[in-house]
Design an enzyme around this catalytic site. Sequence first.
Site, PDB file in Angstrom:
ATOM      1  N   LYS A 101     -49.133  52.931 151.133  1.00 28.22           N
ATOM      2  CA  LYS A 101     -48.751  53.272 152.509  1.00 28.22           C
ATOM      3  C   LYS A 101     -48.557  51.987 153.279  1.00 28.22           C
ATOM      4  O   LYS A 101     -49.182  50.965 152.977  1.00 28.22           O
ATOM      5  CB  LYS A 101     -49.853  54.092 153.179  1.00 28.22           C
ATOM      6  CG  LYS A 101     -49.380  54.902 154.351  1.00 28.22           C
ATOM      7  CD  LYS A 101     -48.760  56.188 153.864  1.00 28.22           C
ATOM      8  CE  LYS A 101     -48.465  57.183 154.936  1.00 28.22           C
ATOM      9  NZ  LYS A 101     -48.234  58.510 154.348  1.00 28.22           N
ATOM     10  N   GLY A 212     -47.487  69.725 166.980  1.00 28.98           N
ATOM     11  CA  GLY A 212     -46.552  68.642 166.653  1.00 28.98           C
ATOM     12  C   GLY A 212     -45.153  69.213 166.512  1.00 28.98           C
ATOM     13  O   GLY A 212     -44.954  70.231 165.842  1.00 28.98           O
ATOM     14  N   GLY A 214     -42.348  67.128 165.726  1.00 27.35           N
ATOM     15  CA  GLY A 214     -41.494  66.088 165.139  1.00 27.35           C
ATOM     16  C   GLY A 214     -40.767  66.670 163.938  1.00 27.35           C
ATOM     17  O   GLY A 214     -40.553  67.884 163.860  1.00 27.35           O
ATOM     18  N   ASN A 215     -40.441  65.833 162.968  1.00 31.02           N
ATOM     19  CA  ASN A 215     -39.681  66.291 161.803  1.00 31.02           C
ATOM     20  C   ASN A 215     -40.367  67.474 161.113  1.00 31.02           C
ATOM     21  O   ASN A 215     -39.756  68.528 160.888  1.00 31.02           O
ATOM     22  CB  ASN A 215     -39.479  65.108 160.833  1.00 31.02           C
ATOM     23  CG  ASN A 215     -38.814  65.531 159.541  1.00 31.02           C
ATOM     24  OD1 ASN A 215     -39.404  66.231 158.722  1.00 31.02           O
ATOM     25  ND2 ASN A 215     -37.570  65.140 159.349  1.00 31.02           N
ATOM     26  N   ALA A 216     -41.652  67.325 160.777  1.00 29.98           N
ATOM     27  CA  ALA A 216     -42.345  68.376 160.016  1.00 29.98           C
ATOM     28  C   ALA A 216     -42.541  69.633 160.867  1.00 29.98           C
ATOM     29  O   ALA A 216     -42.202  70.743 160.430  1.00 29.98           O
ATOM     30  CB  ALA A 216     -43.686  67.852 159.508  1.00 29.98           C
ATOM     31  N   GLY A 217     -43.081  69.475 162.078  1.00 34.01           N
ATOM     32  CA  GLY A 217     -43.403  70.636 162.910  1.00 34.01           C
ATOM     33  C   GLY A 217     -42.173  71.422 163.330  1.00 34.01           C
ATOM     34  O   GLY A 217     -42.149  72.661 163.233  1.00 34.01           O
TER      35      GLY A 217
END
Length: 425
Positions: A101, A212, A214-217
């Site tokens: 990471k 959230g 963003g992309n995932a949510g």
Amino acid sequence: MTPIEQIKQHIEKATSANGLTENESAVLTTPFAVHQAELSVSLSGESVSLPAYRVQFNNARGPYKGGIRFHQDAHLHEVEALAAAMAVKCAVLDIPLGGAKGGVQFNPKMASKVELEQISRSYAEAMSDVFGVDHDIPAPDVYTNPQIMSWMLDAYEKKVGRSEPGMITGKPLALGGSHGRDTATAQGGVYLLQEYLTLHGDGSVNTVAIQGFGNAGANAAKLLHELGFTIVAVSDSSGTLYAPQGLDPYAIERGKKDTGSVAGTYQSVDGDAARGIEQDGVEILPPDAVLTLSCDILIPAALDNVITDKNANAVQASLILELANNPITPEADRILTQKGVTVLPDVLANAGGVVVSYFEWVQNRQHHYWELFEVQSRLKDKISNAFVHLHDVAREHQMTYRDAAYLVGVGRIAEAMHLRGCFDG
Ligand code: GLU
């Protein structure tokens, strides 16, 4: 407990269940390499020096793999914990990659586009010796995206003097990205949810709250809405939108794009009319309210450690899908287990991202690109095979899905370490 202590606890539990020695356990909880740099860049118009990290946790099963986050809390211990979780995630999904990471510690909301480009290029140059298609392959994570991957690829290729698109994943299609990578994290989570609900035969599970956007949510909200689930709440750092009869995630996506926040969907900006809060039956609540509202499925899709011993008892959902990395503290995990809440853990639930990153890497190496349906059906198979296996392990050992995931993932890493002789001497 710090994030790395939490992950170490999960790994240690799995090493003892796998019958490993204390020395072997110590090797498995220690990163193989830690790279640090100071990036001399401009932020909000001022010259600054930003701490930057790449933690290479374990590569016994294949080249290091994992995203890069831009965040003010991306300090070394957090990046190390996330790197360890990546190694376990890749092993749980049985993809031939290790775990790593990266992070740059700053608030990306303070950076202009020009500054973001400079920070991205500077990071890729600083880490160019440790990256490489056969060595360590970064990707997007919190507040990084395909444009940032493009700048990093360009800076890296200029530095090494050759074309090497497979050195980074999550690229736009025009630079060798994969179909389906942009929605992969959410899509993988949704496939998992469907598998779980099919296996448990519970057709009454329908309402969803998502932390959230963003992309995932946001993608999870849209995919689940299309499948007929009722999205009762979504949130971001501006607040929670709650509507028991259901929200329209497409309208909220437009609202967030226009105003910068989900709450902005229902607040007038610069005199522009907002959506009708009363017509839509929407309430605006504080950001954390999303976690404890009445719903069947809770999806934390933002940052780590949001469900703690302080709020775990108030969680009303019976099922939690961890699209974020590490959203539940170990104390909260114990409380939720006692309450009978099922947790589909991050190392499986959000693995869609790295699985399609793996597909992107394979396509780059073959110079042969797949159609979206091929990517999606391969992703579905990967998630479903991993889930079926973890389900059997969890049942056999009477343990949670998280413990089963760590048992399997750590066991596979340990097997590779044994075969290589890395535990000898
Ligand atoms: N950042 C994502 C994760 O935490 C994706 C990593 C990748 O694609 O390598 O799994």
